[in-house]
Design a protein around this motif. Structure first.
Motif, PDB file in Angstrom:
ATOM      1  N   PHE A 188       0.844  -1.185   0.000  1.00 12.45           N
ATOM      2  CA  PHE A 188       0.000   0.000   0.000  1.00 12.45           C
ATOM      3  C   PHE A 188       0.886   1.244   0.000  1.00 12.45           C
ATOM      4  CE2 PHE A 188      -3.064  -3.051   1.735  1.00 12.45           C
ATOM      5  CZ  PHE A 188      -4.208  -2.712   1.026  1.00 12.45           C
ATOM      6  N   PRO A 189       0.458   2.312  -0.677  1.00 13.71           N
ATOM      7  CA  PRO A 189       1.268   3.537  -0.723  1.00 13.71           C
ATOM      8  C   PRO A 189       1.623   4.040   0.671  1.00 13.71           C
ATOM      9  CG  PRO A 189      -0.531   3.674  -2.300  1.00 13.71           C
ATOM     10  CD  PRO A 189      -0.762   2.429  -1.496  1.00 13.71           C
ATOM     11  N   GLY A 190       2.900   4.362   0.870  1.00 13.50           N
ATOM     12  CA  GLY A 190       3.357   4.932   2.127  1.00 13.50           C
ATOM     13  C   GLY A 190       3.642   3.923   3.221  1.00 13.50           C
ATOM     14  N   VAL A 191       3.412   2.637   2.975  1.00 11.32           N
ATOM     15  CA  VAL A 191       3.603   1.634   4.020  1.00 11.32           C
ATOM     16  C   VAL A 191       5.059   1.567   4.470  1.00 11.32           C
ATOM     17  CG1 VAL A 191       3.788  -0.870   4.310  1.00 11.32           C
ATOM     18  CG2 VAL A 191       1.605   0.139   3.731  1.00 11.32           C
ATOM     19  N   ALA A 192       5.994   1.563   3.525  1.00 13.05           N
ATOM     20  CA  ALA A 192       7.411   1.461   3.894  1.00 13.05           C
ATOM     21  C   ALA A 192       7.814   2.604   4.810  1.00 13.05           C
ATOM     22  CB  ALA A 192       8.282   1.446   2.639  1.00 13.05           C
ATOM     23  N   SER A 193       7.464   3.833   4.448  1.00 13.47           N
ATOM     24  CA  SER A 193       7.821   4.996   5.260  1.00 13.47           C
ATOM     25  C   SER A 193       7.119   4.968   6.611  1.00 13.47           C
ATOM     26  CB  SER A 193       7.460   6.283   4.521  1.00 13.47           C
ATOM     27  OG  SER A 193       8.194   6.394   3.319  1.00 13.47           O
ATOM     28  N   LEU A 194       5.867   4.509   6.627  1.00 14.11           N
ATOM     29  CA  LEU A 194       5.117   4.445   7.885  1.00 14.11           C
ATOM     30  C   LEU A 194       5.779   3.488   8.866  1.00 14.11           C
ATOM     31  CD1 LEU A 194       2.647   5.020   9.678  1.00 14.11           C
ATOM     32  CD2 LEU A 194       1.455   3.181   8.444  1.00 14.11           C
ATOM     33  N   TYR A 195       6.125   2.296   8.398  1.00 15.04           N
ATOM     34  CA  TYR A 195       6.714   1.322   9.310  1.00 15.04           C
ATOM     35  C   TYR A 195       8.144   1.692   9.685  1.00 15.04           C
ATOM     36  CZ  TYR A 195       2.650  -1.695   8.997  1.00 15.04           C
ATOM     37  OH  TYR A 195       1.378  -2.189   9.114  1.00 15.04           O
ATOM     38  N   GLN A 196       8.856   2.349   8.790  1.00 15.94           N
ATOM     39  CA  GLN A 196      10.187   2.852   9.155  1.00 15.94           C
ATOM     40  C   GLN A 196      10.069   3.918  10.241  1.00 15.94           C
ATOM     41  OE1 GLN A 196      11.855   4.160   5.441  1.00 15.94           O
ATOM     42  NE2 GLN A 196      12.063   2.082   4.639  1.00 15.94           N
ATOM     43  N   ALA A 197       9.059   4.783  10.118  1.00 10.51           N
ATOM     44  CA  ALA A 197       8.852   5.818  11.131  1.00 10.51           C
ATOM     45  C   ALA A 197       8.477   5.202  12.479  1.00 10.51           C
ATOM     46  CB  ALA A 197       7.762   6.784  10.668  1.00 10.51           C
ATOM     47  N   LEU A 198       7.618   4.185  12.458  1.00  8.10           N
ATOM     48  CA  LEU A 198       7.247   3.509  13.701  1.00  8.10           C
ATOM     49  C   LEU A 198       8.439   2.777  14.308  1.00  8.10           C
ATOM     50  CD1 LEU A 198       3.763   2.092  12.648  1.00  8.10           C
ATOM     51  CD2 LEU A 198       4.168   3.840  14.395  1.00  8.10           C
ATOM     52  N   ASP A 338      -5.897   5.689   4.232  1.00  6.99           N
ATOM     53  CA  ASP A 338      -4.539   5.592   3.701  1.00  6.99           C
ATOM     54  C   ASP A 338      -3.515   5.693   4.818  1.00  6.99           C
ATOM     55  OD1 ASP A 338      -4.293   8.316   4.373  1.00  6.99           O
ATOM     56  OD2 ASP A 338      -4.871   8.962   2.363  1.00  6.99           O
ATOM     57  N   SER A 339      -2.240   5.562   4.444  1.00  9.33           N
ATOM     58  CA  SER A 339      -1.157   5.582   5.425  1.00  9.33           C
ATOM     59  C   SER A 339      -0.964   6.956   6.044  1.00  9.33           C
ATOM     60  CB  SER A 339       0.150   5.123   4.764  1.00  9.33           C
ATOM     61  OG  SER A 339       0.037   3.803   4.258  1.00  9.33           O
ATOM     62  N   VAL A 340      -1.347   8.006   5.335  1.00 12.75           N
ATOM     63  CA  VAL A 340      -1.159   9.359   5.858  1.00 12.75           C
ATOM     64  C   VAL A 340      -1.968   9.576   7.123  1.00 12.75           C
ATOM     65  CG1 VAL A 340      -1.504  11.816   5.385  1.00 12.75           C
ATOM     66  CG2 VAL A 340      -0.529  10.333   3.626  1.00 12.75           C
ATOM     67  N   LEU A 341      -3.232   9.146   7.131  1.00 11.06           N
ATOM     68  CA  LEU A 341      -4.071   9.341   8.307  1.00 11.06           C
ATOM     69  C   LEU A 341      -3.502   8.602   9.515  1.00 11.06           C
ATOM     70  CD1 LEU A 341      -6.596  10.586   9.484  1.00 11.06           C
ATOM     71  CD2 LEU A 341      -7.911   8.608   8.696  1.00 11.06           C
ATOM     72  N   ASP A 363       5.762   9.984   0.164  1.00 10.78           N
ATOM     73  CA  ASP A 363       5.688   8.723  -0.560  1.00 10.78           C
ATOM     74  C   ASP A 363       4.281   8.432  -1.071  1.00 10.78           C
ATOM     75  OD1 ASP A 363       8.339   8.452  -0.084  1.00 10.78           O
ATOM     76  OD2 ASP A 363       8.183   6.730   1.272  1.00 10.78           O
ATOM     77  N   VAL A 364       3.265   8.753  -0.284  1.00  8.28           N
ATOM     78  CA  VAL A 364       1.892   8.537  -0.736  1.00  8.28           C
ATOM     79  C   VAL A 364       1.591   9.421  -1.943  1.00  8.28           C
ATOM     80  CG1 VAL A 364      -0.548   8.848  -0.127  1.00  8.28           C
ATOM     81  CG2 VAL A 364       1.008   7.723   1.473  1.00  8.28           C
ATOM     82  N   ASP A 365       2.018  10.679  -1.889  1.00  5.92           N
ATOM     83  CA  ASP A 365       1.796  11.582  -3.024  1.00  5.92           C
ATOM     84  C   ASP A 365       2.489  11.053  -4.278  1.00  5.92           C
ATOM     85  OD1 ASP A 365       0.253  13.318  -1.556  1.00  5.92           O
ATOM     86  OD2 ASP A 365       1.908  14.701  -1.078  1.00  5.92           O
ATOM     87  N   GLU A 366       3.732  10.612  -4.129  1.00  4.83           N
ATOM     88  CA  GLU A 366       4.484  10.127  -5.289  1.00  4.83           C
ATOM     89  C   GLU A 366       3.862   8.888  -5.886  1.00  4.83           C
ATOM     90  OE1 GLU A 366       8.465   9.558  -3.962  1.00  4.83           O
ATOM     91  OE2 GLU A 366       8.966  11.708  -3.937  1.00  4.83           O
ATOM     92  N   GLN A 367       3.438   7.953  -5.044  1.00  4.46           N
ATOM     93  CA  GLN A 367       2.877   6.702  -5.558  1.00  4.46           C
ATOM     94  C   GLN A 367       1.495   6.884  -6.148  1.00  4.46           C
ATOM     95  OE1 GLN A 367       3.651   3.089  -3.080  1.00  4.46           O
ATOM     96  NE2 GLN A 367       4.819   4.454  -1.786  1.00  4.46           N
ATOM     97  N   GLN A 368       0.699   7.755  -5.558  1.00  5.39           N
ATOM     98  CA  GLN A 368      -0.641   7.995  -6.093  1.00  5.39           C
ATOM     99  C   GLN A 368      -0.601   8.772  -7.400  1.00  5.39           C
ATOM    100  OE1 GLN A 368      -2.793   9.809  -2.836  1.00  5.39           O
ATOM    101  NE2 GLN A 368      -3.385   7.821  -1.990  1.00  5.39           N
ATOM    102  N   ASN A 369       0.455   9.559  -7.598  1.00  8.78           N
ATOM    103  CA  ASN A 369       0.586  10.330  -8.823  1.00  8.78           C
ATOM    104  C   ASN A 369       1.391   9.613  -9.904  1.00  8.78           C
ATOM    105  OD1 ASN A 369      -0.865  12.527  -7.786  1.00  8.78           O
ATOM    106  ND2 ASN A 369       0.968  13.400  -6.840  1.00  8.78           N
TER     107      ASN A 369
END
Length: 372
Positions: A188-198, A338-341, A363-369
Motif C-alpha cells: 500500500f502507498p506509504g507503508v514502507a515509510s510508515l513502518y520505518q517511522a514507527l 490511507d497511510s497518511v491518516l 511517498d503517498v503523493d508520489e505513488q498515487q501520482n
C-alpha cells in the motif's frame, strides 16, 4: 516486453524464490534445517524452525538455471518434516536442547541466564541438529532483542494491511512482486515509510520491535521476506505464520483470529514493560480481535489502526460500534483510508517524528501520482 515475456519472467523469478531454501546443501540429500528469524527480551528468547528430510539432486541436473530451480521446487514439494530430531541451540552463553515435533518443527523458549550484549539488537543463535542415521547439521539464525531504549511494541497484520493480498488477488500479487518494479503495486502507498517511522520512533533511534502476522502457512516465508526487502519495509524480528497442518483428521487450518489472538497475548507478556499499537484491516476480524485485546489489557494498547479496504456501509457501522465501545478507554480505534491518516495520528500521539510523517506524506503523493 510482451505479455508472454512478462509471464515467462514472472514464472522464472517465482520458481527461483520457491527453490531458494533448497540451495543451502548444494543439491545433497539428507537432513536440512530451515530456521526462522527469532525474537526475545532480556529474560528469554524464542527460536523457531523446521527440520526436513529431502532427496538429493540428480547428477544430470545443472548447478544453476531454470532446470535446477525446477528440480529444487520438486524436491521442496516432496520433502518431509523430520520428527524427533535433537536440536541444540546456543545464543551467547545460553543453551537449550529440544526435539522436533511430528511435523519436524521446533519452537524453543530459551531462558537468558547469561546476559546478552545491550549495544546490539540482533544476536546470532547457533543451531546443531542431530538426527539418527544422518551426520550433524549446523546452521545459525538472527535473533532480535529490543534495545533498552525501545519504548513501543508494534503488532501488524500483513494481508490487506501491508500488502494487497485479497484471496482472489494472490496470483496478481505475485506477478506484481516478481515482474513489476518492487515499489509498485505490491505494498500500500506509504507503508514502507510508515513502518520505518514507527520502527525509529520520535527520537529516530528507538529500534522498536515490529511483529508481523499472516494468515498464510510457513511455506510462503521466503516470499514474504523477499516482499519486505524489495519494498524497504522493516523486516522485523519475525514473520508469524500458521502451520496449517491439513490432514484427513483435521482438514482445515486453525482459525486466523485465534492464531492472531494467541500471538498478541504472547507478545504482550514477553514485552510487558512496553505499550503497544495494533495495525490491521477492515476486511477480516482485526477490529473485533483488537477490541477484545484492549479490554483484556487495560492501559496497554495506545492505538488501533484499521486500514479501510472496502466501502461496505454495514462493515463501517460495525467498526463504529467498536469505536464506541472503546470510547471510555485510553485507546482510540482509527479507521484510515490511507497511510497518511495513520501517520498523522501516530505523530499527534508522539509515536513518530515530524520527519517520519513528512516521509509518509511524500511517498503517498508520489505513488498515487505515478501513472504506472
Amino acid at each position: 516486453m510482451s505479455w508472454y515475456q512478462h509471464w515467462i519472467s514472472f514464472a522464472k523469478r517465482l520458481v527461483h524464490v520457491v527453490a531458494k531454501p533448497m540451495k543451502q546443501n548444494s543439491g545433497q540429500g539428507g537432513v536440512m534445517v530451515h530456521p526462522y528469524r527469532g525474537y526475545g527480551s532480556s529474560r528469554e528468547v524464542f527460536v523457531m524452525g523446521r527440520v526436513f528430510r529431502q532427496a538429493a539432486l540428480g547428477r544430470a541436473i545443472p548447478r544453476r538455471g531454470v532446470l535446477r530451480d525446477t528440480a529444487d521446487v520438486a524436491r521442496r514439494i516432496f520433502r518431509r518434516g523430520l520428527a524427533d530430531a535433537r536440536v541444540d541451540i546456543r545464543i551467547g552463553n545460553n543453551q537449550l536442547c529440544i526435539t522436533t515435533d511430528r511435523d519436524g518443527y521446533f519452537d524453543a523458549q530459551l531462558p537468558v541466564s547469561s546476559a546478552l550484549p545491550v549495544d546490539v539488537s540482533w544476536h546470532r543463535a547457533d543451531i546443531m541438529v542431530h538426527a539418527k542415521g544422518y551426520p550433524p547439521v549446523r546452521t545459525n539464525v538472527e535473533i532480535y532483542v529490543p534495545p533498552p531504549e525501545a519504548d513501543l511494541l508494534v503488532i501488524s497484520d500483513i494481508d490487506d494491511t501491508v500488502m494487497f493480498t485479497g484471496v482472489a488477488e494472490k496470483l496478481k500479487m505475485l506477478y506484481r512482486l516478481f515482474v513489476r518494479k518492487p515499489h509498485r503495486r505490491t505494498a500500500f502507498p506509504g507503508v514502507a515509510s510508515l513502518y520505518q517511522a514507527l520502527y525509529r520512533g520520535k527520537s529516530e533511534k528507538a529500534e522498536r520491535p515490529i511483529l508481523y502476522v499472516s494468515r498464510g502457512p510457513w511455506a510462503i516465508y521466503e516470499m514474504l521476506e523477499t516482499f519486505f526487502q524489495l519494498n524497504r519495509i522493516p523486516v522485523g524480528p519475525i514473520l508469524f505464520l500458521r502451520e496449517w497442518g491439513i490432514s484427513w483428521r483435521k482438514p482445515w487450518p486453525r482459525r486466523a483470529e485465534a492464531h492472531k489472538r494467541d500471538l498478541i497475548d504472547r507478545m504482550l507478556a514477553l514485552y510487558s514493560d512496553m505499550p503497544c499499537i495494533l495495525i490491521g484491516d477492515s476486511g477480516q476480524h482485526d477490529p473485533e480481535v483488537y477490541t477484545e485485546v484492549v479490554k483484556a489489557y487495560p492501559g496497554r494498547i495506545k492505538a488501533i489502526y484499521i486500514r479501510r479496504v472496502d466501502q461496505d456501509p454495514k462493515r463501517e457501522q460495525a467498526i463504529q460500534r467498536l469505536r464506541d465501545e472503546l470510547a471510555h478507554t485510553d485507546c482510540e480505534l482509527v479507521l484510515a483510508a490511507d497511510s497518511v491518516l495513520i501517520a498523522e495520528h501516530a505523530y499527534a500521539q508522539g509515536d513518530i517524528s515530524a520527519r517520519g510523517l513528512q516521509a509518509v506524506q511524500r511517498d503517498v503523493d508520489e505513488q498515487q501520482n505515478d501513472p504506472a
